[in-house]
Write a protein that holds these residues in place. Structure first.
Motif, PDB file in Angstrom:
ATOM      1  N   LEU A 104      -5.655  -5.342   8.871  1.00 12.58           N
ATOM      2  CA  LEU A 104      -4.681  -5.499   7.795  1.00 12.58           C
ATOM      3  C   LEU A 104      -5.283  -5.071   6.453  1.00 12.58           C
ATOM      4  O   LEU A 104      -4.650  -4.352   5.668  1.00 12.58           O
ATOM      5  N   LEU A 105      -6.522  -5.485   6.225  1.00 11.21           N
ATOM      6  CA  LEU A 105      -7.193  -5.098   4.978  1.00 11.21           C
ATOM      7  C   LEU A 105      -7.319  -3.583   4.881  1.00 11.21           C
ATOM      8  O   LEU A 105      -7.087  -2.991   3.828  1.00 11.21           O
ATOM      9  N   MET A 106      -7.680  -2.958   6.003  1.00 15.25           N
ATOM     10  CA  MET A 106      -7.821  -1.509   5.994  1.00 15.25           C
ATOM     11  C   MET A 106      -6.474  -0.837   5.721  1.00 15.25           C
ATOM     12  O   MET A 106      -6.397   0.158   5.011  1.00 15.25           O
ATOM     13  N   ILE A 108      -3.995  -2.059   4.011  1.00 10.81           N
ATOM     14  CA  ILE A 108      -3.651  -2.229   2.601  1.00 10.81           C
ATOM     15  C   ILE A 108      -4.423  -1.234   1.739  1.00 10.81           C
ATOM     16  O   ILE A 108      -3.875  -0.600   0.834  1.00 10.81           O
ATOM     17  N   LEU A 109      -5.700  -1.077   2.086  1.00  6.27           N
ATOM     18  CA  LEU A 109      -6.510  -0.102   1.354  1.00  6.27           C
ATOM     19  C   LEU A 109      -5.937   1.302   1.537  1.00  6.27           C
ATOM     20  O   LEU A 109      -5.845   2.085   0.590  1.00  6.27           O
ATOM     21  N   VAL A 111      -2.898   2.157   2.096  1.00  6.98           N
ATOM     22  CA  VAL A 111      -1.665   2.343   1.325  1.00  6.98           C
ATOM     23  C   VAL A 111      -1.987   2.657  -0.134  1.00  6.98           C
ATOM     24  O   VAL A 111      -1.357   3.504  -0.758  1.00  6.98           O
ATOM     25  N   SER A 112      -3.031   1.995  -0.660  1.00 10.73           N
ATOM     26  CA  SER A 112      -3.329   2.237  -2.079  1.00 10.73           C
ATOM     27  C   SER A 112      -3.895   3.637  -2.285  1.00 10.73           C
ATOM     28  O   SER A 112      -3.903   4.149  -3.389  1.00 10.73           O
ATOM     29  N   LEU A 148       0.524  -3.203  -5.845  1.00 12.33           N
ATOM     30  CA  LEU A 148       0.406  -4.339  -4.923  1.00 12.33           C
ATOM     31  C   LEU A 148      -0.850  -4.245  -4.051  1.00 12.33           C
ATOM     32  O   LEU A 148      -1.633  -5.199  -4.013  1.00 12.33           O
ATOM     33  N   PRO A 149      -1.090  -3.121  -3.359  1.00 13.94           N
ATOM     34  CA  PRO A 149      -2.320  -3.062  -2.558  1.00 13.94           C
ATOM     35  C   PRO A 149      -3.565  -3.233  -3.416  1.00 13.94           C
ATOM     36  O   PRO A 149      -4.502  -3.912  -3.024  1.00 13.94           O
ATOM     37  N   VAL A 152      -3.936  -6.949  -4.382  1.00 12.76           N
ATOM     38  CA  VAL A 152      -4.307  -7.729  -3.199  1.00 12.76           C
ATOM     39  C   VAL A 152      -5.786  -7.506  -2.885  1.00 12.76           C
ATOM     40  O   VAL A 152      -6.540  -8.450  -2.664  1.00 12.76           O
ATOM     41  N   TRP A 153      -6.177  -6.245  -2.913  1.00 12.36           N
ATOM     42  CA  TRP A 153      -7.548  -5.916  -2.528  1.00 12.36           C
ATOM     43  C   TRP A 153      -8.558  -6.540  -3.486  1.00 12.36           C
ATOM     44  O   TRP A 153      -9.514  -7.202  -3.084  1.00 12.36           O
TER      45      TRP A 153
END
Lengths: 276, 320, 335
Positions: A104-106, A108-109, A111-112, A148-149, A152-153
């Motif tokens: 999930l973290l990857m 999100i990263l 997406v950014s 957002l990403p 969050v990150w």
């Protein structure tokens, strides 16, 4: 610095070159923005005239003031929305062990780091469908894809650094995850929130592609679009004076903020970078 | 109080409660990301396989891969290829983008390293340098494009003035307008603007290197250049790799700087610029969607390769 | 107030089993210390009892009620952490009252309990301060106060003294002992790696090793009748001497254990072991002599008072036969 004199001189020369390169273009923009008429078209290394005409022209035009308001509103809303969603999400990502967390973290990263052009067509349709074309909401919606990403990150890395035992003490005291976030972590995190918010704000303030595509009337433009499309009396003439004055107007607050928060900003940038 | 709770049937455990809370905490963000990222991306890919136009988004017809490549044999027997993949403008944009990304990231890494090494040294005025370094980073891209556009102006620009003053050139150069120099102009501005970011990331990596390693090397009498290549560089390699990929991804999607600094110059038109141009300005919506889908695919392949080949630890788990 | 039972409790992280089947009963009002080397699972065991970690298999009972799945706040426990874990943004008073506020307790009752705990710990004058304005010792008291306010059935301490300096550690140890007397019906469980803390505070000690209970007993029992070489070596300071080879053979065992305080200097070579002094440590009250007698390591002898024995001098040692510990090849004591 225990080395000998020549290498020290060379070192400080290097420092001077770095500082000169970093600062000169903006300095020159300021110098130029105070010149009008023929003074504008002479190369001046030092400020010779101090003429506020360009500033009066820019601030006097209704559309540019409108653009500043648009940008403040859009960036503010985007950041507020992103932080609101990011605080709880980053708590879950930083503090709760669950399967698929790394993936999930990857994501999100990823997406950014997305090429924004790849979603432009789809967003264009969505913006049209929602009937928010040529309104600030189109930008607020589309800016979420990078604010957002990012928030969050960065908040996740900040949250991971909060001591585990404080959270466990709160659990023993009977605090639910929601209470831990709102009454224990948030008061500890506000410096991080300010930093993250500021970085996201700068990102939203500077965005160009979406703002260019999703606005059609001059009064709806954001600052970067307004500056990019600022035109003079005739098509051939580029109004350099007003353009640079406008540039200085929108950049000075950013630079002031960045200089005030420079330590925190460096921490935030590297939290979003080196650690991930 | 305790007696009451003990009598109760066992509810969800702490772990279950926390995971359930985590789900609800993540859900709004995931929904938001789905709406602004996943869904538009899917729609873009879908549009790329239709003949949609700006005005007729909804009466689009499915055309399969025609926007990418279509082969038709005319009655005369001649074979005609159409689509992005045989469009010389597109390949020009691909070449521009790749060239731009490689050169700019290369210079930024080199300059970033120098600046980071300088800032890692202890000297008077270090805070001042850091503040100065942050200025190009804080200036909006559009503003820097305009500022440099003015400095690079062929008639009144200060760059030409300086270069002529020191005798490097003997006639004024139309930096942004000339085909030969437009890319150089874009590169100069981009390197100026993003080297600080690179320097800060590398600096953070440098500061994780324990100082006593340097001291030990100095006591052993190792030459500083050797120290840099044998000790510093290997130690900051992870941070450097991450910084390079971040910048690379950013460079591959560049739009605003090119659009504002060198409008309509074939010498600098990048993939993002040509996609948007087709999509919005030329009303070839689906064609532009196909090009942006290709850009997405190229970047995805590039990232996978980079992570796979470089074993880059983006999540930073191993550093904890 | 509560009796705690662990029945074949295990804990695994994936394939790694860190707690390997523990059976233990902790009596009401008892002060139980978990002690062992780092990585033995003592902290994990405490966190299982607290409910901060989930038990993989087995049962945990408080007063004959199974509490495996109760969340920490429903177990009636309070915990004092190694790093104090005070809420940095709350004043001392709010730190102590936070749990009761969350439980929506009566305000007057909360206030009464906070002030009483503060009085007990003599921190009344600190109630308006923030944690960062306190010294390490004061913070630890606030942490203990926060636990007291919860009026727990079980009081858990996770190495509470290891962040304090040596002098403060002794003083706070005394405070905790006093607290135990003042709250003598509250069960207390205390985790430490320091056997001195264990010996001085405990009613009973549980020695852990590799996720298993090695021995449970009063400090005196562990000292006098260690059930394994490990316990014998872990309890007592300086460490017990272990002798093998001919020294052990002479007493019909695989390993012979002799505590430094149970070896005497014999006059003129009349002792059983002869050797050379290779090192001496003078602690003021005691002297530790390191004597090379031909065993694997020098034998440590503890002698009270001042004894000026120069290095290299030859001495004769006589172990007290009634205090010797004989162990078989399996590390178990021989009777």
């Amino acid at each position: 610095m225990t080395r000998n004199l020549p290498s020290r001189i060379a070192f400080y020369a290097l420092v001077a070159v770095i500082v000169l390169f970093a600062v000169f273009p903006f300095y020159y923009a300021i110098v130029t923005s105070f010149s009008t008429g023929t003074a504008l078209f002479q190369v001046n290394y030092w400020p010779k005239v101090f003429d506020l005409a360009n500033y009066k022209a820019v601030l006097g035009s209704r559309n540019f003031s409108r653009s500043i308001l648009n940008s403040v509103f859009i960036a503010g809303c985007t950041v507020g929305f992103a932080l609101f969603l990011a605080v709880t999400a980053s708590y879950a990502l930083a503090r709760v062990r669950f399967r698929g967390r790394g993936l999930l973290l990857m994501t999100i990263l990823a997406v950014s780091m997305f090429p924004q052009i790849a979603v432009l067509a789809g967003l264009f349709e969505l913006v049209r469908f929602l009937g928010i074309f040529n309104t600030p909401w189109a930008m607020i919606l589309s800016y979420t894809i990078f604010t957002l990403p990012f928030t969050v990150w960065v908040l996740t890395t900040f949250m991971q650094d909060l001591p585990v035992e404080i959270e466990e003490a709160a659990i023993v005291d009977g605090a639910s995850p929601w209470v831990i976030i709102t009454r224990v972590f948030l008061p500890l995190l506000w410096p991080a929130l300010v930093t993250t918010g500021l970085l996201a704000f700068i990102g939203a303030w500077n965005e160009f592609l979406f703002a260019l595509t999703f606005t059609s009337s001059e009064s709806m433009r954001t600052v970067p679009v307004a500056i990019a499309l600022l035109s003079g009396a005739s098509q051939q003439e580029i109004p350099w004076g007003p353009i640079l004055a406008a540039s200085v107007i929108v950049t000075v607050p950013l630079i002031v903020l960045v200089l005030i928060f420079q330590r925190k900003i460096v921490a935030g940038l590297t939290a979003g970078g080196v650690k991930g | 109080m305790t007696d009451l709770t003990l009598g109760r049937a066992a509810g969800p455990s702490l772990k279950q409660r926390r995971q359930r809370a985590a789900f609800w905490f993540l859900a709004p963000m995931l929904i938001a990301l789905f709406c602004v990222a996943a869904w538009p991306l899917l729609r873009t890919i879908w549009f790329s396989m239709t003949d949609a136009s700006l005005s007729g988004l909804y009466d689009a017809e499915w055309t399969g891969f025609d926007n990418y490549l279509s082969v038709r044999t005319l009655s005369s027997g001649r074979v005609v290829y159409r689509g992005t993949l045989v469009d010389p403008d597109w390949w020009n944009a691909v070449w521009n983008t790749v060239r731009f990304a490689l050169i700019s990231v290369g210079f930024e890494t080199a300059f970033g390293l120098v600046v980071a090494l300088v800032m890692n040294a202890e000297f008077k005025g270090r805070g001042l340098v850091r503040a100065a370094i942050l200025i190009p980073w804080a200036i909006p891209t559009i503003v820097s494009a305009k500022m440099w556009g003015w400095m690079l102006n062929d008639q009144f620009g200060i760059i030409n003035d300086i270069l002529m003053g020191i005798g490097l050139i003997d006639q004024k150069i139309a930096w942004t307008a000339s085909v030969d120099t437009a890319m150089t102009a874009v590169l100069i501005v981009d390197i100026w603007k993003t080297t600080p970011f690179m320097a800060l990331l590398i600096l953070a990596g440098l500061q994780m290197v324990p100082r006593d390693i340097y001291e030990a090397a100095r006591l052993d009498g190792v030459h500083p250049v050797k120290v840099f290549f044998r000790i510093t560089l290997p130690l900051i390699k992870p941070a450097l790799m991450v910084a390079v990929i971040f910048r690379m991804l950013d460079a591959l999607r560049i739009f605003d700087l090119v659009y504002v600094l060198t409008p309509n110059s074939a010498a600098t038109k990048t993939m993002s610029v040509i996609s948007r141009e087709n999509m919005i300005d030329f009303d070839k919506f689906a064609y532009g969607a196909a090009q942006s889908t290709l850009l997405f695919a190229i970047i995805a392949v590039f990232v996978s390769l980079y992570i796979w080949l470089g074993r880059v630890d983006l999540s930073g788990e191993s550093q904890r | 107030m509560a009796k705690i039972e662990l029945k074949n409790v295990t804990k695994s992280y994936g394939a790694v089993e860190v707690i390997k089947g523990i059976d233990l009963e902790i009596r009401k009002g008892e002060f139980m210390v978990f002690v062992g080397p780092s990585g033995c699972g003592k902290s994990t065991l405490l966190r299982l009892i607290a409910g901060l970690e989930e038990i993989t298999s087995g049962d945990l009972l408080f007063d004959d009620q199974k509490v495996n799945h109760l969340v920490p706040s429903d177990r009636g426990i309070a915990m004092v952490f190694q790093s104090y874990a005070l809420y940095p943004h709350m004043k001392v008073y709010d730190n102590m009252a936070f749990g009761m506020k969350l439980a929506r307790a009566d305000k007057a009752e909360t206030d009464r309990r906070v002030r009483e705990a503060a009085r007990l710990l003599q921190i009344e004058h600190l109630l308006d301060r923030l944690p960062k304005q306190l010294s390490g010792g004061q913070r630890q008291r606030v942490a203990i106060g926060r636990a007291i306010v919860r009026d727990p059935r079980v009081f858990l301490f996770d190495e509470p003294l290891s962040n304090l300096d040596a002098a403060l550690r002794v003083q706070t140890r005394l405070e905790i002992a006093k607290l135990h007397h003042a709250m003598d019906d509250t069960t207390m469980i205390y985790v430490t790696h320091d056997q001195v803390e264990a010996m001085t505070l405990a009613d009973r000690i549980a020695v852990l090793r590799d996720g298993k209970l090695e021995q449970v007993g009063t400090p005196a029992e562990l000292y006098e009748n260690p059930k394994s070489i490990f316990v014998a070596g872990f309890i007592g300071s300086p460490k017990m001497n272990f002798l093998t080879g001919s020294f052990a053979d002479a007493r019909g065992c695989a390993t012979l254990g002799a505590r430094p305080e149970h070896i005497e200097l014999a006059p003129d070579g009349s002792g059983e072991w002869q050797g050379e002094v290779v090192h001496a440590e003078d602690l003021g009250s005691d002297n530790y002599l390191f004597v090379e007698i031909g065993a694997d390591e020098p034998v440590v002898v503890r002698q009270p008072g001042k004894l000026a024995i120069p290095y290299g001098s030859r001495v004769s040692l006589q172990p007290q036969a009634q205090h010797l510990h004989r162990f078989g090849v399996d590390g178990q004591p021989l009777r």
